[in-house]
Design a protein around this motif. Structure first.
Motif, PDB file in Angstrom:
ATOM      1  N   ILE A 147     -81.453  20.987  61.461  1.00 14.90           N
ATOM      2  CA  ILE A 147     -80.969  19.677  61.901  1.00 14.90           C
ATOM      3  C   ILE A 147     -82.085  18.634  61.854  1.00 14.90           C
ATOM      4  O   ILE A 147     -81.890  17.516  61.364  1.00 14.90           O
ATOM      5  CB  ILE A 147     -80.373  19.770  63.317  1.00 14.90           C
ATOM      6  CG1 ILE A 147     -79.084  20.591  63.282  1.00 14.90           C
ATOM      7  CG2 ILE A 147     -80.090  18.383  63.886  1.00 14.90           C
ATOM      8  CD1 ILE A 147     -78.474  20.852  64.637  1.00 14.90           C
ATOM      9  N   SER A 148     -83.265  18.974  62.372  1.00 17.03           N
ATOM     10  CA  SER A 148     -84.365  18.003  62.407  1.00 17.03           C
ATOM     11  C   SER A 148     -84.857  17.646  61.008  1.00 17.03           C
ATOM     12  O   SER A 148     -85.161  16.479  60.730  1.00 17.03           O
ATOM     13  CB  SER A 148     -85.515  18.535  63.262  1.00 17.03           C
ATOM     14  OG  SER A 148     -85.980  19.769  62.774  1.00 17.03           O
ATOM     15  N   LEU A 149     -84.925  18.638  60.114  1.00 21.67           N
ATOM     16  CA  LEU A 149     -85.343  18.337  58.735  1.00 21.67           C
ATOM     17  C   LEU A 149     -84.295  17.492  58.017  1.00 21.67           C
ATOM     18  O   LEU A 149     -84.642  16.594  57.234  1.00 21.67           O
ATOM     19  CB  LEU A 149     -85.589  19.638  57.970  1.00 21.67           C
ATOM     20  CG  LEU A 149     -86.845  20.427  58.373  1.00 21.67           C
ATOM     21  CD1 LEU A 149     -86.898  21.759  57.644  1.00 21.67           C
ATOM     22  CD2 LEU A 149     -88.101  19.618  58.098  1.00 21.67           C
ATOM     23  N   GLY A 150     -83.017  17.763  58.290  1.00 23.38           N
ATOM     24  CA  GLY A 150     -81.954  16.940  57.713  1.00 23.38           C
ATOM     25  C   GLY A 150     -82.033  15.511  58.222  1.00 23.38           C
ATOM     26  O   GLY A 150     -81.882  14.554  57.444  1.00 23.38           O
ATOM     27  N   GLN A 151     -82.257  15.354  59.529  1.00 23.91           N
ATOM     28  CA  GLN A 151     -82.423  14.010  60.093  1.00 23.91           C
ATOM     29  C   GLN A 151     -83.617  13.295  59.474  1.00 23.91           C
ATOM     30  O   GLN A 151     -83.530  12.109  59.119  1.00 23.91           O
ATOM     31  CB  GLN A 151     -82.631  14.105  61.607  1.00 23.91           C
ATOM     32  CG  GLN A 151     -81.381  14.325  62.422  1.00 23.91           C
ATOM     33  CD  GLN A 151     -81.700  14.311  63.902  1.00 23.91           C
ATOM     34  OE1 GLN A 151     -82.649  14.946  64.358  1.00 23.91           O
ATOM     35  NE2 GLN A 151     -80.903  13.596  64.671  1.00 23.91           N
ATOM     36  N   LEU A 152     -84.740  14.005  59.372  1.00 25.18           N
ATOM     37  CA  LEU A 152     -85.953  13.394  58.837  1.00 25.18           C
ATOM     38  C   LEU A 152     -85.736  12.902  57.410  1.00 25.18           C
ATOM     39  O   LEU A 152     -86.127  11.783  57.060  1.00 25.18           O
ATOM     40  CB  LEU A 152     -87.090  14.410  58.877  1.00 25.18           C
ATOM     41  CG  LEU A 152     -88.447  13.918  58.384  1.00 25.18           C
ATOM     42  CD1 LEU A 152     -88.953  12.772  59.250  1.00 25.18           C
ATOM     43  CD2 LEU A 152     -89.462  15.059  58.382  1.00 25.18           C
ATOM     44  N   ARG A 153     -85.079  13.721  56.609  1.00 21.47           N
ATOM     45  CA  ARG A 153     -84.845  13.341  55.209  1.00 21.47           C
ATOM     46  C   ARG A 153     -83.940  12.117  55.124  1.00 21.47           C
ATOM     47  O   ARG A 153     -84.233  11.164  54.379  1.00 21.47           O
ATOM     48  CB  ARG A 153     -84.215  14.513  54.458  1.00 21.47           C
ATOM     49  CG  ARG A 153     -83.980  14.227  52.984  1.00 21.47           C
ATOM     50  CD  ARG A 153     -83.438  15.441  52.272  1.00 21.47           C
ATOM     51  NE  ARG A 153     -83.203  15.170  50.865  1.00 21.47           N
ATOM     52  CZ  ARG A 153     -82.707  16.038  50.006  1.00 21.47           C
ATOM     53  NH1 ARG A 153     -82.395  17.270  50.417  1.00 21.47           N
ATOM     54  NH2 ARG A 153     -82.518  15.720  48.749  1.00 21.47           N
TER      55      ARG A 153
END
Length: 293
Positions: free
Chosen positions: A278-284
């Motif tokens: 979730i956090s990597l998806g948000q960051l991207r």
């Protein structure tokens, strides 16, 4: 000289690398190993059971209940906290007489320990002698005063959401304030001369230029909400009847109350994967948004 410099760097890096290895890397790798065992956390003997713990997790009603509650909790906290934090940041960005005072007041709960905050709100929301009861009885709302917000299945989780927002909203507000103070005032003057009202100035000037602050706040809020433990454990203990059980408290219940450490560690690894994805998806997505603006 080159060898001396390399040696000096190694001497300075070695202590921190050793501490990191002992307290981060080793526990993480050993946790991965223990997730493949039936260890109870006490007995020196255990056996490898492969992926049995992970297979059991996806058949466990408690896991699905805790995941549902965690996502509900995270969604409400992230959306409401950031909306309030941004609103108060815009109000307190102006240089008024009491601006500094109100900034301190809103930020103060963020520096308090979660344990202190939780026990304070347990006392306030106590259905017998809490301040909640006193306040609503004083204004004649006895029906509301008799509500047991932490002991009711329909309100327990939302009460924890409220406390979490109350504690952490000031931290997010400070980050937004830092972003707002980097915006040149000339941009607002130019937008005003072009006929843009306050709402359009917010949409086309403020919101695009605080994109980095929004990225930081959304990621931090999501990660912290998904791994919430302290507030839930003290305020409700995951109850009543698992109505406020989140993944963090479910892991604690399985590992420390049911003495199934291997199973609990396996669930914590799944929590790590959920947060990472979730956090990597948000960051991207949010970084892409920053570039577009």
């Amino acid at each position: 000289m080159k060898r001396r410099r390399t040696f000096s760097l190694l001497v300075f890096i070695l202590p921190s690398a050793l501490i990191y290895t002992l307290f981060v890397m080793y526990p993480s790798l050993s946790g991965l190993y223990y997730s493949l065992t039936n260890w109870d956390g006490i007995s020196p003997s255990y056996k490898l059971i492969g992926l049995s713990n992970f297979r059991e997790i996806f058949q466990d009603p408690l896991f699905y209940k805790s995941v549902k509650n965690s996502f509900t909790f995270a969604f409400l906290v992230v959306v409401i906290k950031n909306a309030l934090a941004l609103g108060f940041a815009i109000l307190l960005d102006k240089k008024l007489r009491l601006t500094g005072f109100f900034r301190s007041v809103f930020f103060m709960p963020a520096i308090l320990s979660s344990i202190i905050v939780a026990y304070t709100w347990v006392t306030i929301l106590n259905p017998v002698f809490g301040s909640w009861q006193t306040l609503f009885q004083a204004i004649g709302l006895d029906g509301i005063a008799k509500l047991d917000l932490l002991g009711s299945r329909s309100t327990a989780l939302y009460s924890v959401v409220f406390v979490s927002i109350w504690q952490n909203m000031g931290y997010a507000m400070v980050i937004y304030l830092a972003g707002l103070q980097t915006i040149p005032g000339d941009l607002y003057e130019s937008a005003g001369m072009d006929g843009a009202g306050r709402w359009k100035q917010f949409l086309h000037v403020t919101f695009p230029l605080i994109a980095p602050a929004l990225t930081i706040n959304l990621i931090l809020s999501t990660v912290n909400a998904l791994k919430e433990f302290d507030l839930v454990y003290i305020l409700t203990g995951g109850g009543p009847f698992d109505s406020s059980q989140v993944i963090g408290t479910a892991i604690y219940k399985i590992a420390f109350e049911m003495n199934r450490f291997g199973y609990g560690i396996a669930m914590s690894l799944i929590l790590f994967l959920i947060i990472a994805v979730i956090s990597l998806g948000q960051l991207r997505y949010l970084k892409k948004r920053e570039v577009e603006y």
